[in-house]
Write a protein that holds these residues in place. Sequence first.
Motif, PDB file in Angstrom:
ATOM      1  N   VAL A  90       0.858  -1.187   0.000  1.00 40.60           N
ATOM      2  CA  VAL A  90       0.000   0.000   0.000  1.00 40.60           C
ATOM      3  C   VAL A  90       0.894   1.237   0.000  1.00 40.60           C
ATOM      4  O   VAL A  90       1.682   1.445   0.934  1.00 40.60           O
ATOM      5  CB  VAL A  90      -0.939   0.009   1.229  1.00 40.60           C
ATOM      6  N   VAL A  91       0.767   2.064  -1.020  1.00 34.08           N
ATOM      7  CA  VAL A  91       1.678   3.191  -1.229  1.00 34.08           C
ATOM      8  C   VAL A  91       0.957   4.502  -0.917  1.00 34.08           C
ATOM      9  O   VAL A  91      -0.107   4.792  -1.479  1.00 34.08           O
ATOM     10  CB  VAL A  91       2.189   3.220  -2.685  1.00 34.08           C
ATOM     11  N   SER A  92       1.543   5.279  -0.010  1.00 36.01           N
ATOM     12  CA  SER A  92       1.050   6.631   0.275  1.00 36.01           C
ATOM     13  C   SER A  92       2.266   7.495   0.621  1.00 36.01           C
ATOM     14  O   SER A  92       3.291   7.388  -0.029  1.00 36.01           O
ATOM     15  CB  SER A  92       0.014   6.601   1.402  1.00 36.01           C
ATOM     16  N   ILE A 105      -6.965   5.558  -0.196  1.00 38.74           N
ATOM     17  CA  ILE A 105      -6.157   4.375  -0.474  1.00 38.74           C
ATOM     18  C   ILE A 105      -6.221   3.402   0.696  1.00 38.74           C
ATOM     19  O   ILE A 105      -6.183   2.177   0.507  1.00 38.74           O
ATOM     20  CB  ILE A 105      -4.690   4.777  -0.796  1.00 38.74           C
ATOM     21  N   ALA A 106      -6.351   3.905   1.931  1.00 35.69           N
ATOM     22  CA  ALA A 106      -6.516   3.018   3.084  1.00 35.69           C
ATOM     23  C   ALA A 106      -7.858   2.287   3.014  1.00 35.69           C
ATOM     24  O   ALA A 106      -7.943   1.092   3.332  1.00 35.69           O
ATOM     25  CB  ALA A 106      -6.425   3.822   4.375  1.00 35.69           C
ATOM     26  N   ILE A 173       1.598 -10.706  -5.602  1.00 34.12           N
ATOM     27  CA  ILE A 173       1.875  -9.396  -5.012  1.00 34.12           C
ATOM     28  C   ILE A 173       1.036  -8.356  -5.733  1.00 34.12           C
ATOM     29  O   ILE A 173       1.027  -8.297  -6.968  1.00 34.12           O
ATOM     30  CB  ILE A 173       3.370  -9.024  -5.122  1.00 34.12           C
ATOM     31  N   GLU A 174       0.326  -7.544  -4.966  1.00 30.12           N
ATOM     32  CA  GLU A 174      -0.475  -6.464  -5.526  1.00 30.12           C
ATOM     33  C   GLU A 174      -0.014  -5.135  -4.935  1.00 30.12           C
ATOM     34  O   GLU A 174       0.205  -5.022  -3.726  1.00 30.12           O
ATOM     35  CB  GLU A 174      -1.964  -6.672  -5.224  1.00 30.12           C
ATOM     36  N   VAL A 175       0.123  -4.150  -5.797  1.00 30.10           N
ATOM     37  CA  VAL A 175       0.530  -2.806  -5.379  1.00 30.10           C
ATOM     38  C   VAL A 175      -0.684  -1.891  -5.469  1.00 30.10           C
ATOM     39  O   VAL A 175      -1.280  -1.737  -6.544  1.00 30.10           O
ATOM     40  CB  VAL A 175       1.677  -2.271  -6.264  1.00 30.10           C
ATOM     41  N   LEU A 176      -1.070  -1.299  -4.342  1.00 35.37           N
ATOM     42  CA  LEU A 176      -2.206  -0.375  -4.278  1.00 35.37           C
ATOM     43  C   LEU A 176      -1.663   1.046  -4.188  1.00 35.37           C
ATOM     44  O   LEU A 176      -0.808   1.334  -3.338  1.00 35.37           O
ATOM     45  CB  LEU A 176      -3.085  -0.685  -3.070  1.00 35.37           C
ATOM     46  N   TYR A 177      -2.174   1.926  -5.026  1.00 38.18           N
ATOM     47  CA  TYR A 177      -1.649   3.291  -5.066  1.00 38.18           C
ATOM     48  C   TYR A 177      -2.722   4.232  -5.590  1.00 38.18           C
ATOM     49  O   TYR A 177      -3.779   3.802  -6.085  1.00 38.18           O
ATOM     50  CB  TYR A 177      -0.419   3.357  -5.968  1.00 38.18           C
ATOM     51  N   ASN A 178      -2.463   5.537  -5.500  1.00 38.02           N
ATOM     52  CA  ASN A 178      -3.353   6.564  -6.046  1.00 38.02           C
ATOM     53  C   ASN A 178      -2.867   6.948  -7.440  1.00 38.02           C
ATOM     54  O   ASN A 178      -1.773   7.496  -7.593  1.00 38.02           O
ATOM     55  CB  ASN A 178      -3.370   7.799  -5.138  1.00 38.02           C
ATOM     56  N   LYS A 179      -3.681   6.650  -8.428  1.00 35.63           N
ATOM     57  CA  LYS A 179      -3.324   6.953  -9.808  1.00 35.63           C
ATOM     58  C   LYS A 179      -3.713   8.383 -10.148  1.00 35.63           C
ATOM     59  O   LYS A 179      -4.843   8.805  -9.927  1.00 35.63           O
ATOM     60  CB  LYS A 179      -4.022   5.973 -10.755  1.00 35.63           C
ATOM     61  N   PHE A 186      -7.958  11.979  -8.703  1.00 35.34           N
ATOM     62  CA  PHE A 186      -7.092  10.807  -8.629  1.00 35.34           C
ATOM     63  C   PHE A 186      -7.980   9.586  -8.426  1.00 35.34           C
ATOM     64  O   PHE A 186      -9.172   9.712  -8.093  1.00 35.34           O
ATOM     65  CB  PHE A 186      -6.086  10.935  -7.471  1.00 35.34           C
ATOM     66  N   LEU A 187      -7.403   8.400  -8.624  1.00 34.56           N
ATOM     67  CA  LEU A 187      -8.192   7.173  -8.545  1.00 34.56           C
ATOM     68  C   LEU A 187      -7.387   6.080  -7.847  1.00 34.56           C
ATOM     69  O   LEU A 187      -6.290   5.737  -8.310  1.00 34.56           O
ATOM     70  CB  LEU A 187      -8.587   6.707  -9.951  1.00 34.56           C
ATOM     71  N   PRO A 188      -7.886   5.534  -6.739  1.00 40.54           N
ATOM     72  CA  PRO A 188      -7.199   4.394  -6.120  1.00 40.54           C
ATOM     73  C   PRO A 188      -7.164   3.214  -7.079  1.00 40.54           C
ATOM     74  O   PRO A 188      -8.200   2.754  -7.552  1.00 40.54           O
ATOM     75  CB  PRO A 188      -8.063   4.088  -4.877  1.00 40.54           C
ATOM     76  N   SER A 189      -5.962   2.745  -7.394  1.00 41.19           N
ATOM     77  CA  SER A 189      -5.789   1.694  -8.392  1.00 41.19           C
ATOM     78  C   SER A 189      -4.840   0.625  -7.864  1.00 41.19           C
ATOM     79  O   SER A 189      -4.293   0.749  -6.767  1.00 41.19           O
ATOM     80  CB  SER A 189      -5.249   2.283  -9.701  1.00 41.19           C
TER      81      SER A 189
END
Length: 289
Positions: A90-92, A105-106, A173-179, A186-189
Amino acid sequence: MFRLSVANIARSAGASTRNYATLREIEMRLKSIKNIEKITNTMKIVASTRLSKAQRAMATSRVYHEGDQEVFTTAETKAPEDAEKTLLVVVSSDKGLCGSIHSQIAKSARLRLKDLPNADVVTIGDKTKVQLLRTHPNNVKLSFNGIGKEAPTFYEAALIADEIKKLGDYQKIEVLYNKFVSGVSFLPSEFSVFSTDAIKASEKLSTFEVDEDAEIPATLSEYGLANSILSALADGYASEISARRNAMDNASKNAGDMINKYSILYNRTRQAVITNELVDIITGASSLD
């Protein structure tokens, strides 16, 4: 009669004191709001200046990530559907004052954890770490901070990827981030990072000249993780700067509206105080005659 006039003067003095206190409170509040407006305007200008640099870093990282994904698309690499071990990255960032970008994103991560309750979580940035520790403290295995101060680099992403690899091998593995979509949205992707086994099982990996002794699948997996983290960091950084600029713009407008309201209130209160003082003076002079 003299006693009555003294009582009236004392009462009017007390009322005048209360009016002056109220006037002083309004003046202090007005000064405080003006200082806040200066701060929010400055933060908006700084964010606007940094946004162009963030967008250039994002565009560069997207080129590398798209090239990376093109290799896996050509090789027809697929992530396993029923993976025993799954990791969510989870990237922030660490900074706030940028609207709901961190909570969004959370929230996306919590929704994903409903489908994958046994998944491990790695947080990049203190904001999502704090929120996920409240609801899923057992899932969070590793966290990174000091992120988001400047535009991300591949060196930072590679260091993070190396630490994640120390946790062990994950089938998925999945990477969650704000696109970053535009300057106002922006869009949580999310996107998947393929493991070494998934790359080895690719149907058309033989399309490329792969040396079996060189451990190419493992290298591609590690590079893909670092490249994906870099792309997520760059998109998230641009989204955060844009969200902060919009948040500070709205805060400055709200502060301007409050300044107008308090200025009107201050002028009316000041006129009322002056009028009351004149009335008290005239009343006192009349009672002494």
